[in-house]
Design a protein around this motif. Structure first.
Motif, mmCIF file in Angstrom:
data_model
loop_
_atom_site.group_PDB
_atom_site.id
_atom_site.type_symbol
_atom_site.label_atom_id
_atom_site.label_comp_id
_atom_site.label_asym_id
_atom_site.label_seq_id
_atom_site.Cartn_x
_atom_site.Cartn_y
_atom_site.Cartn_z
ATOM 1 N N SER A 4 31.584 29.434 45.845
ATOM 2 C CA SER A 4 32.762 29.824 46.615
ATOM 3 C C SER A 4 33.970 28.960 46.305
ATOM 4 O O SER A 4 35.063 29.227 46.792
ATOM 5 N N HIS A 5 33.788 27.902 45.513
ATOM 6 C CA HIS A 5 34.894 26.993 45.234
ATOM 7 C C HIS A 5 35.215 26.837 43.751
ATOM 8 O O HIS A 5 36.276 26.311 43.420
ATOM 9 N N ALA A 6 34.341 27.241 42.852
ATOM 10 C CA ALA A 6 34.574 27.023 41.421
ATOM 11 C C ALA A 6 35.896 27.631 40.972
ATOM 12 O O ALA A 6 36.618 27.057 40.150
ATOM 13 N N HIS A 7 36.239 28.796 41.522
ATOM 14 C CA HIS A 7 37.461 29.477 41.100
ATOM 15 C C HIS A 7 38.724 28.678 41.427
ATOM 16 O O HIS A 7 39.777 28.892 40.825
ATOM 17 N N ALA B 11 29.918 41.964 44.507
ATOM 18 C CA ALA B 11 29.744 40.508 44.487
ATOM 19 C C ALA B 11 30.784 39.883 45.411
ATOM 20 O O ALA B 11 31.964 40.206 45.328
ATOM 21 N N ARG B 12 30.322 38.992 46.277
ATOM 22 C CA ARG B 12 31.265 38.295 47.146
ATOM 23 C C ARG B 12 31.807 37.036 46.464
ATOM 24 O O ARG B 12 32.717 36.396 46.965
ATOM 25 N N ASN C 212 37.611 37.006 40.531
ATOM 26 C CA ASN C 212 39.007 36.673 40.232
ATOM 27 C C ASN C 212 39.209 35.747 39.037
ATOM 28 O O ASN C 212 40.347 35.529 38.629
ATOM 29 N N TRP C 213 38.137 35.189 38.470
ATOM 30 C CA TRP C 213 38.302 34.290 37.323
ATOM 31 C C TRP C 213 37.655 34.896 36.095
ATOM 32 O O TRP C 213 38.320 35.353 35.179
ATOM 33 N N THR D 191 33.875 43.196 40.093
ATOM 34 C CA THR D 191 33.459 43.171 41.491
ATOM 35 C C THR D 191 32.134 43.880 41.722
ATOM 36 O O THR D 191 31.281 43.393 42.467
ATOM 37 N N ALA D 192 31.922 45.027 41.082
ATOM 38 C CA ALA D 192 30.731 45.841 41.321
ATOM 39 C C ALA D 192 29.498 45.162 40.739
ATOM 40 O O ALA D 192 29.491 44.721 39.593
ATOM 41 N N VAL D 193 28.426 45.098 41.552
ATOM 42 C CA VAL D 193 27.179 44.498 41.100
ATOM 43 C C VAL D 193 26.597 45.275 39.931
ATOM 44 O O VAL D 193 26.075 44.688 38.977
#
Length: 757
Positions: free
Chosen positions: A557-560, A600-601, A607-608, A613-615
């Motif tokens: 949740s933070h790598a981006h 994918a959440r 975004n990177w 988005t689609a699994v």
């Protein structure tokens, strides 16, 4: 007034590089061979001592063009044509110094004013290393080349009929070879005024240095004289022995800089700031009187001691009646007491009785010696700048201190412990300002420039002080590797939440990122423990073991959030992350599966990279499409869970992992069967032994992972006897193999094995 920035051109791998200087402290960071040393050397060559220039300071990117220029002169001579005008301006090393000058400071910069109506703002001067007389230089090269050709022809003629002709090629082979031997005979640093209106921002990391008219005349002398005092402390090496000790600053001459110990520094400081011999003051009288009494008493004692020896000498007929008589006398100077190894001592208190033992300076640790030496060097340079004590000429004839003091410190971390490195960089600037005329005063400006390979020093500095040197690989257009400099204070623009997070994270962990060949962002504790182990064990990753890789555990949740920093650094990066499937309608976490319309959440994937988005799309994506590669050689790739095959009973099934832990289980299903263990590993053993179908397996695995301790699970596997039988999950294996290929390609681009000049 302060130095706003410098632009370095055609110097080693710095073909066109802007380095912005912070008002107080600027720290050069970057991987090995990225240009930090080149930048420090350029500042030294142009601002301290130009006698050190060699042909190797000319950028390799221009050697071929320099050779072609010399060849053009040779062709003209061979064709009996007039020599073309030397065309060397595009290849000459140069340094542009830009000053930010405020109102009321015009009297300092009269030599730099571009127009009479200039009031305030940036002012620039170019220092260029060029032939003092280009025509004479050209003629000398042609003469040397002609002589070599004539000598070779004569040797070939003399060898006719006597066997094989000589194969030796005489100097100079080409213009670069001529410069290698005769550079200092013809070249010198000349200064030119720059036009502030033509100051332009860099493009694609490369400085757009002003093009000066060919007819522009240089200014007389050095326009920076009396404006900037430049001092340096070079990389400290070998403080354990007198022959290898090294300290550099202005009060130590260039040819005696090696071999100086701390006692030598103290003597130099005494000579420059404390010695009363030339101009004693009232406070010196008592000390001089005591020294004179000591000298007379010592002379009397020496005369008594040598009396018998001198009388014995007279028995041999010398001295005779007409010979001068021998007289033993002394000349004492207090600084002579600083000229031996025990002049500086360290007190070591005894464990019992309070007795104090004293040891000579070379008996103490190298780190402590180095710290003391560097701090004393800073103090000495500061006091020399401020004309402290005896540094001021008698009668008030000393030149006033220049308004700017530029202090260069190269690799201060040598021999220093991590904590001491941070202490030094935090307090070095304060030492340089510790004088009544300095402090918070704006009348005098001190700027400290430090180059380092230490993540601890980078950790102790604000982002605004860091300048990152990025390696730029060769291209079809540019055959040799170069470098550019990134001002990290401007990476994120305004200090938003993302910038604050990244800065705080790096402060809380480490700053290895600024010195690495590549970075691997890791999702959680288990990956951070086990993935580096796989790299060390698996032969396919052998190349990675010889590379400098930074492992950062930041969570998916933070790598981006690091995208802006990684883009600015141009650092090849692998992001090992989880797919984090969810139902887009309920936003509830789901086990990854095809055909269910899941998303994918994970913000990194969305975004990177790979910006999907689609699994279903992510699961079917080709490996090559999980990476983005940019023209400058920088690349980034995501590695996330995909489908796996395993056998439950007699049935082959497909299963989709959701985390590193279940991916590890599915890749090593047989490994966990019947394996006695505790914690999460023990649960995996029982689940593998009891598995009946895919649905039951996936549900039980998810429940076990939710309740298990992932770090404990990884450590138990790491220290188990059978860890060597463990296989790396396929998605991470593919990612690491990609990283290996990227680093091999980058290494080939930065250090070509063939076709080198």
């Amino acid at each position: 007034m302060h130095i706003l920035q410098v632009e370095i051109g055609n110097f080693r791998k710095l073909v066109a590089t802007r380095i912005a200087f912070a008002p107080e402290k600027t720290v050069f960071v970057g991987a090995n061979n990225s240009g930090k040393t080149s930048a420090m050397t350029a500042l030294r060559r142009f601002l301290v001592d130009s006698r050190g220039f060699t042909v190797n300071d000319f950028s390799l990117a221009h050697w071929q063009a320099l050779t072609a220029e010399g060849k053009a002169w040779e062709v003209a001579v061979a064709a009996d044509e007039a020599l073309p005008t030397p065309n060397l301006l595009n290849f000459l090393p140069q340094l542009d110094v830009w000053l930010q000058v405020g109102k009321g400071e015009m009297h300092y910069v009269q030599k730099l004013l571009p127009t009479l109506d200039w009031k305030s703002g940036p002012l620039g001067v170019r220092l260029r290393y060029e032939p003092d007389d280009p025509i004479k230089f050209q003629q000398e090269y042609i003469a040397a080349k002609t002589k070599a050709a004539d000598t070779t022809a004569a040797a070939i003629k003399a060898a006719e009929g006597k066997g094989d002709p000589p194969q030796l090629e005489l100097w100079p082979l080409d213009l670069v070879d001529f410069l290698d031997r005769r550079l200092r005979s013809f070249f010198k640093v000349k200064a030119y005024l720059l036009d502030p209106a033509e100051l332009a921002d860099p493009e694609d990391g490369l400085a757009k240095m002003q093009v000066l008219p060919e007819e522009l005349e240089p200014v007389e002398g050095n326009p920076l004289d009396g404006l900037i005092q430049i001092d340096e402390i070079s990389a400290q090496r070998g403080f354990g022995s007198p022959a290898n000790s090294r300290i550099q600053h202005d009060e130590v001459s260039a040819d005696t800089r090696s071999g100086h110990r701390l006692s030598s520094q103290l003597r130099s400081y005494y000579d420059n700031h404390l010695d009363w011999q030339d101009a004693p003051e009232l406070s010196d009288i008592k000390a001089m009187e005591a020294l004179d009494k000591a000298r007379k008493a010592f002379d009397e004692r020496l005369s008594e001691s040598f009396d018998k020896a001198l009388k014995e000498l007279q028995k041999l007929g010398y001295p005779g009646i007409s010979d001068p008589r021998l007289k033993i006398a002394t000349k004492l100077k207090l600084q002579d007491g600083l000229s031996h190894d025990s002049a500086v001592q360290y007190e070591v208190p005894a464990a019992v009785g309070g007795q104090v033992h004293r040891l000579p300076e070379d008996s103490n640790g190298l780190g402590y010696q180095n710290l003391v030496s560097m701090v004393f060097g800073l103090m000495s340079c500061r006091d020399d700048w401020m004309r402290v004590g005896k540094a001021a000429a008698p009668g008030g004839d000393a030149k006033p201190p220049p308004p700017l003091h530029l202090m260069l410190v190269e690799e201060p971390e040598a021999y220093l412990h991590a904590q001491v490195q941070q202490v030094f960089i935090e307090h070095a600037y304060d030492v340089l300002r510790n004088h009544p005329a300095l402090g918070e005063s704006t009348n005098f400006c001190t700027q400290l420039i430090v180059s380092t390979h230490s993540s601890h020093i980078a950790h102790a500095c604000d982002f605004a002080a860091l300048r990152y040197f990025r390696r730029i690989p060769s291209t079809e257009k540019r055959k040799t590797p170069t470098a550019c400099v990134i001002n990290l204070s401007s990476v994120f623009g305004k200090p938003d939440q993302t910038a604050k997070f990244v800065a705080r994270y790096l402060k809380a962990t480490h700053c290895d990122l600024f010195f690495a060949d590549a970075a691997v962002f890791i999702e959680g504790n288990a990956e951070r423990i086990l993935v580096p182990h796989f790299v060390q064990r698996v032969d396919a990753f052998k190349y990675l073991r010889s590379s400098y890789i930074t492992w950062l555990e930041v969570g998916g949740s933070h790598a981006h959030r690091f995208k802006g920093l990684v883009d600015a650094l141009g650092l090849t990066t692998l992001v090992v992350t989880d797919l984090d499937a969810k139902d887009p309608e309920t936003n509830k976490s789901e086990t990854p599966a095809l055909g269910k319309g899941l998303e994918a959440r994970n913000e990194t994937l969305r975004n990177w990279v790979p910006k999907q988005t689609a699994v279903d799309t992510l699961m079917k994506l080709e490996e090559k499409d999980k990476a983005f590669t940019y023209p400058n050689g920088y690349a980034v790739r995501a590695a996330y869970q995909t489908g796996a095959k395993l056998k439950i009973g007699a049935t082959n099934v497909s299963v989709h992992a959701n985390t590193f832990e279940d991916a590890l289980l599915y890749r090593n299903f047989e490994f966990f069967k019947g394996r006695k263990a505790t914690g999460l590993a023990g649960k995996f053993q029982k689940i593998a032994d009891d598995a009946k179908d895919v649905g039951n397996l996936v549900a039980r695995v998810a429940e076990a992972i939710d309740d298990g301790d992932k770090a404990e699970f990884a450590l138990e596997l790491l220290f188990s006897d059978d860890v060597e039988k463990l296989n790396i999950p396929a998605y991470i294996e593919h990612g690491l193999l990609w990283l290996k290929e990227q680093l091999e390609r980058k290494d080939a681009d930065l250090a070509p094995k063939t076709g080198a000049v």
